[in-house]
Design a protein around this motif. Structure first.
Motif, PDB file in Angstrom:
ATOM      1  N   ARG A 150      28.405  41.723  45.081  1.00 60.67           N
ATOM      2  CA  ARG A 150      27.299  42.578  44.619  1.00 60.67           C
ATOM      3  C   ARG A 150      26.742  43.408  45.769  1.00 60.67           C
ATOM      4  N   GLU A 151      26.716  42.829  46.965  1.00 63.90           N
ATOM      5  CA  GLU A 151      26.302  43.602  48.137  1.00 63.90           C
ATOM      6  C   GLU A 151      27.205  44.818  48.309  1.00 63.90           C
ATOM      7  N   MET A 152      28.506  44.604  48.134  1.00 63.38           N
ATOM      8  CA  MET A 152      29.450  45.686  48.348  1.00 63.38           C
ATOM      9  C   MET A 152      29.345  46.740  47.246  1.00 63.38           C
ATOM     10  N   VAL A 153      28.918  46.303  46.071  1.00 66.34           N
ATOM     11  CA  VAL A 153      28.648  47.264  44.993  1.00 66.34           C
ATOM     12  C   VAL A 153      27.444  48.128  45.371  1.00 66.34           C
ATOM     13  N   GLY A 154      26.549  47.532  46.170  1.00 70.42           N
ATOM     14  CA  GLY A 154      25.401  48.306  46.635  1.00 70.42           C
ATOM     15  C   GLY A 154      24.087  47.868  46.026  1.00 70.42           C
ATOM     16  N   TRP A 155      24.051  46.695  45.436  1.00 68.87           N
ATOM     17  CA  TRP A 155      22.792  46.186  44.898  1.00 68.87           C
ATOM     18  C   TRP A 155      22.043  45.487  46.027  1.00 68.87           C
ATOM     19  N   PRO A 156      20.784  45.887  46.233  1.00 71.33           N
ATOM     20  CA  PRO A 156      20.044  45.427  47.409  1.00 71.33           C
ATOM     21  C   PRO A 156      20.048  43.906  47.567  1.00 71.33           C
ATOM     22  N   GLY A 157      20.446  43.456  48.736  1.00 71.38           N
ATOM     23  CA  GLY A 157      20.464  42.034  49.042  1.00 71.38           C
ATOM     24  C   GLY A 157      21.493  41.254  48.234  1.00 71.38           C
ATOM     25  N   GLY A 158      22.365  41.984  47.527  1.00 74.20           N
ATOM     26  CA  GLY A 158      23.352  41.289  46.711  1.00 74.20           C
ATOM     27  C   GLY A 158      22.730  40.588  45.513  1.00 74.20           C
ATOM     28  N   GLU A 310      26.637  51.768  42.264  1.00 77.56           N
ATOM     29  CA  GLU A 310      25.425  50.982  42.531  1.00 77.56           C
ATOM     30  C   GLU A 310      24.353  51.221  41.452  1.00 77.56           C
ATOM     31  N   ARG A 311      24.562  52.246  40.634  1.00 71.82           N
ATOM     32  CA  ARG A 311      23.600  52.501  39.555  1.00 71.82           C
ATOM     33  C   ARG A 311      24.032  51.835  38.243  1.00 71.82           C
ATOM     34  N   ALA A 312      25.170  51.195  38.249  1.00 73.00           N
ATOM     35  CA  ALA A 312      25.653  50.532  37.025  1.00 73.00           C
ATOM     36  C   ALA A 312      24.820  49.297  36.711  1.00 73.00           C
ATOM     37  N   ASN A 313      24.804  48.929  35.433  1.00 77.67           N
ATOM     38  CA  ASN A 313      24.181  47.669  35.037  1.00 77.67           C
ATOM     39  C   ASN A 313      25.149  46.502  35.155  1.00 77.67           C
ATOM     40  N   SER A 314      26.439  46.821  35.063  1.00 78.33           N
ATOM     41  CA  SER A 314      27.446  45.759  35.203  1.00 78.33           C
ATOM     42  C   SER A 314      28.739  46.364  35.710  1.00 78.33           C
ATOM     43  N   VAL A 315      29.504  45.544  36.394  1.00 76.37           N
ATOM     44  CA  VAL A 315      30.751  45.994  37.015  1.00 76.37           C
ATOM     45  C   VAL A 315      31.829  44.923  36.837  1.00 76.37           C
ATOM     46  N   THR A 316      33.000  45.344  36.365  1.00 77.37           N
ATOM     47  CA  THR A 316      34.180  44.464  36.368  1.00 77.37           C
ATOM     48  C   THR A 316      34.987  44.781  37.618  1.00 77.37           C
ATOM     49  N   TRP A 317      35.431  43.739  38.306  1.00 77.60           N
ATOM     50  CA  TRP A 317      36.185  43.930  39.553  1.00 77.60           C
ATOM     51  C   TRP A 317      37.182  42.780  39.643  1.00 77.60           C
ATOM     52  N   ASN A 318      38.459  43.107  39.586  1.00 78.33           N
ATOM     53  CA  ASN A 318      39.493  42.063  39.610  1.00 78.33           C
ATOM     54  C   ASN A 318      40.144  41.940  40.980  1.00 78.33           C
ATOM     55  N   PRO A 319      39.735  40.971  41.761  1.00 77.70           N
ATOM     56  CA  PRO A 319      40.410  40.763  43.050  1.00 77.70           C
ATOM     57  C   PRO A 319      41.900  40.428  42.889  1.00 77.70           C
ATOM     58  N   HIS A 320      42.317  40.029  41.682  1.00 82.25           N
ATOM     59  CA  HIS A 320      43.744  39.734  41.524  1.00 82.25           C
ATOM     60  C   HIS A 320      44.569  41.010  41.383  1.00 82.25           C
ATOM     61  N   LYS A 321      43.937  42.149  41.387  1.00 81.61           N
ATOM     62  CA  LYS A 321      44.717  43.379  41.374  1.00 81.61           C
ATOM     63  C   LYS A 321      44.827  43.926  42.799  1.00 81.61           C
ATOM     64  N   MET A 322      43.943  44.851  43.138  1.00 79.57           N
ATOM     65  CA  MET A 322      44.132  45.578  44.396  1.00 79.57           C
ATOM     66  C   MET A 322      43.978  44.702  45.639  1.00 79.57           C
ATOM     67  N   MET A 323      43.335  43.574  45.518  1.00 82.06           N
ATOM     68  CA  MET A 323      43.125  42.743  46.703  1.00 82.06           C
ATOM     69  C   MET A 323      44.197  41.666  46.861  1.00 82.06           C
ATOM     70  N   GLY A 324      45.113  41.607  45.901  1.00 81.31           N
ATOM     71  CA  GLY A 324      46.254  40.709  46.050  1.00 81.31           C
ATOM     72  C   GLY A 324      45.952  39.223  45.923  1.00 81.31           C
TER      73      GLY A 324
END
Lengths: 510, 510
Positions: A150-158, A310-324
């Motif tokens: 969440r920090e990396m998404v840009g939400w303050p303090g994660g 960072e303005r989204a209300n929710s985010v899907t992020w699959n580490p099993h894709k681009m992060m291997g």
């Protein structure tokens, strides 16, 4: 014990040793360690071979052949440990080497050694994420890891909420579920009958799971309005606003916009800032499906492509894709804390007892749709420790650099046409290979119908030779084209060169 | 290479070796094999220790303590391989030994060695169930295994459909989704707005996932009608029929009865034949939630408890519970073939290309709610090969025999009260431990309020000592009682004796 030692040394005497001699059997320690070590030896060989370019990516057999090659049936009687090892070897013989440097078939490719080790540990720990009581470390690591994401998404303090779910489709379904609940909390008890007709918006290039989720949640696929994309596959914000107004005029209630950060086929990033402005204006939940593109948040060079996330209300992020990260590892991140809990909790008293002796805020299971939940966090966490953020960054930057290399190599090459112009934004490179026989043909229907068959034939030949794998598909009025994606950290420039040579070798006679 | 060998032998010289030396790094083979072998050595030690009664089940720390004991944070910079190994050791130090012979806390306990090996292989194969193309063997094994499970349910020739889903809650949600679609296929496109108000029926002792599913699918929890149970926790069929008629009179449409085969707390089996008759009479989809009790189908001695299951339209059966398969492994079986596909398919052309060169009926991904789907079948399949059906039968019969042993031991023992009378039908044994100070008290409110606190305190002490773990909960007007369940093949009569002694040791002063 005699039998045992000969088993260890692989002598036939013990081929008849049965699995019932393994732990928890009395004195089963040595048999167990020998058996597991034998399995590990098979796996280590497989793993090392996976990275060897002289081996095949796939030893392809048609389904009916494969059913006949080996007896896969389940029986009343037990097999010996030797037979179990043979089952393992046979299974791996026909498996796809998804870690092979020339495997490009899906968004999830590669095999990370630390990820693998972590998955092995997860299996040995064999527990369930619903309570701190039975998964203390993993629950804490989920907390630590989601906060970092969440920090990396840009939400303050994660700050915020989230969960690891069984894949991007379910993560997107969670987002839709929570968005609906936020607007109409009574839907939980009263159902869709009690609330107005909802509509969701997503681009025509978005992932099919948005519609699948709408079907499941009782919203209906007709209520998912597909917004037009530009020629690069990005949602057109003016069309979004037009369709929102149109829906409102019809009396429908817009409740969700699902923007895509990294579309499946083109790798396009929707213009998140413009979409955020529209969502704000009309008070609509903004979801970002970054299943594929979320990984770029790890890269200082590429993360601008997600500006506005960072303005989204929710985010899907699959580490099993681009992060291997090994499958499965998908995160749904939610900006508002507590909403998932209110939306999904059912207060099962056999699981979430309120009179436990520890801080109950760590019993996170009731916010999930699942009851039992597999531990998906540990492999991501351990890989992150091993690489550091900078290691993920380097890995991702390298994949994007390889995609650019491919693009530069084929954009002006004889026999190639790009599906869309310009440098790829993600690692998706979409192109037609035009066999010599079609190159001088006019652009008419006959050419189209012949071109349509080129990619499937080349792909079938690739699989039969087993040399490489890459995906293809039609899209809208565009006939079958190759979609190359690079998420495999094992791939190099030479593997890209090989792919091009192989397409030409297998397709020149078409 | 010098550095390398000292890493292998554990000398400090190589403690600084970084994960980037692992494959796919050039010449990474030996480092990789050494590293993975080191991890395996840690895991083998952990596994063997898990079965050792002289070790603790849990080394309990409160969340805030555990956060401080170790630095769990994620950083920019990589760690060394030595640090990664330390992370693994530390994680396991605080993990619950779910395979420990005295771990009885959940329906999923035990650690099967063949299951573990299979899970390790699954991780190394690291693929995805959506197409035959990328998971040829696993797709076939899912086909073989689901067919076998349907045979055991009693559907002729094992015909029908099914899927391995991420847990029983999702399997139950699938059943609800498919039942709704069967009755009103238009719901997929048009949503709940286009169809009448639906109601589902399940017993008051059923699993909370039925309500959770109804909330998610837009049906609403108010539309899940809870049917009364008898004193053993079995659904009362006459009450079911009464409530169906009542709902119809109100103009609602009954679409699903979810009967339970093995309730979570009492281990009760609903009377499936009587329920099947009612479902037939009123043309309602009959689902059997056998997440916990399904395993008894493997036992010739106990399967009669599920008589009537063959008349169900769908069945949830979690091999990760009573059959001891590592988490997660849950099957949803559906009698009518093709329905799941029609209900869920979205025809994503990038995945389910129609012009592939093999038989497309093996591309099963479009019938799932998920897009990517973890391979959950292999561990069940390999365990089944290893044990045979007869091996599973023996394992299950033994757990039931242990439950009966416990029941016989405490039913007339001083200081125990059974929550319900009679021999347990499953391995659930529900009882209060009455500390000496309460034994001569009148049965009044004060006694209740003191008794309520007994189980939580004993449980907290168990965890602090780390000697054993068993669950407790209140239910209806019954204050906190212990729910003992036995699915752990490592448990013996001595472990049951130990549990009783431990409860008395930890509770006698209360």
């Amino acid at each position: 014990m005699f039998a045992l030692f000969s088993f260890v040394t692989g002598k036939t005497l013990c081929g008849r040793l049965l699995p019932q001699y393994l732990l928890p059997a009395c004195n089963g320690e040595i048999t167990t360690m020998s058996f597991l070590q034998d399995v590990v030896d098979i796996l280590l060989q497989y793993v090392v071979r996976s990275f060897d370019r002289s081996t095949k990516v796939i030893d392809f057999h048609y389904p009916n052949e494969l059913l006949q090659e080996y007896n896969w049936e389940l029986a009343d009687q037990p097999q010996t440990l030797e037979e179990i090892l043979l089952n393992c070897r046979t299974t791996l013989k026909y498996a796809i080497k998804t870690g092979h440097p020339r495997y490009f078939n899906q968004l999830s490719t590669g095999l990370d050694m630390v990820g693998l080790a972590a998955d092995w540990l997860t299996s040995a720990a064999n527990t369930n994420m619903f309570t701190y009581e039975i998964a203390p470390v993993f629950v804490l690591l989920e907390y630590v890891t989601l906060r970092k994401m969440r920090e990396m998404v840009g939400w303050p303090g994660g700050c915020g909420d989230g969960i690891f779910s069984p894949g991007g489709a379910i993560s997107n379904m969670y987002a839709m579920l929570i968005a609906r609940f936020k607007m109409f909390p009574e839907v939980k008890e009263k159902g869709m009958a009690a609330i107005p007709r909802l509509v969701a918006f997503t681009s025509e290039h978005s992932h099919f799971s948005v519609k699948k989720g709408a079907a499941a949640l009782g919203i209906g696929t007709d209520s998912v309005i597909l917004i037009r994309c530009d020629e690069r596959g990005k949602m057109i914000p003016s069309d979004l606003e037009r369709r929102i107004l149109e829906a409102k005029q019809k009396g429908f209630v817009p409740f969700l916009v699902s923007a895509t950060a990294g579309t499946t086929v083109y790798g396009a990033f929707d213009p998140l800032i413009a979409i955020a402005d529209i969502c704000k204006k009309y008070k609509i939940w903004m979801h970002v499906d970054g299943a594929w593109g979320g990984g770029l948040l790890m890269s200082r060079k590429h993360k601008w492509k997600l500006n506005g996330v960072e303005r989204a209300n929710s985010v899907t992020w699959n580490p099993h894709k681009m992060m291997g990260v090994p499958l499965q590892c998908s995160a749904l991140l939610v900006r508002e804390e507590g909403l998932m809990q209110s939306c999904n909790q059912m207060h099962a008293s056999y699981l979430f007892q309120q009179d436990k002796h520890y801080d109950l805020s760590y019993d996170t299971g009731d916010k999930a749709l699942q009851c039992g939940r597999h531990v998906d966090v540990f492999k991501l966490w351990l890989m992150w420790r091993a690489k550091g953020t900078t290691g993920f960054e380097a890995q991702i930057d390298k994949c994007l650099e390889l995609a650019e290399y491919l693009y530069n190599k084929i954009k002006n090459r004889d026999g190639y046409e790009m599906v869309f112009d310009g440098k790829p934004q993600h690692t998706n490179v979409c192109f037609w290979y035009i066999p010599p026989s079609l190159r001088s043909m006019e652009d008419n229907e006959e050419r189209m119908s012949r071109l349509m068959k080129v990619a499937p034939v080349i792909k079938a030949r690739m699989m039969e030779y087993g040399t490489t794998m890459v995906s293809y598909q039609p899209l809208g009025d565009k006939v079958n084209f190759f979609r190359m994606v690079i998420s495999n950290p094992a791939a190099t420039h030479q593997d890209i060169d090989f792919l091009i040579d192989e397409i030409e070798r297998l397709g020149q006679d078409l």
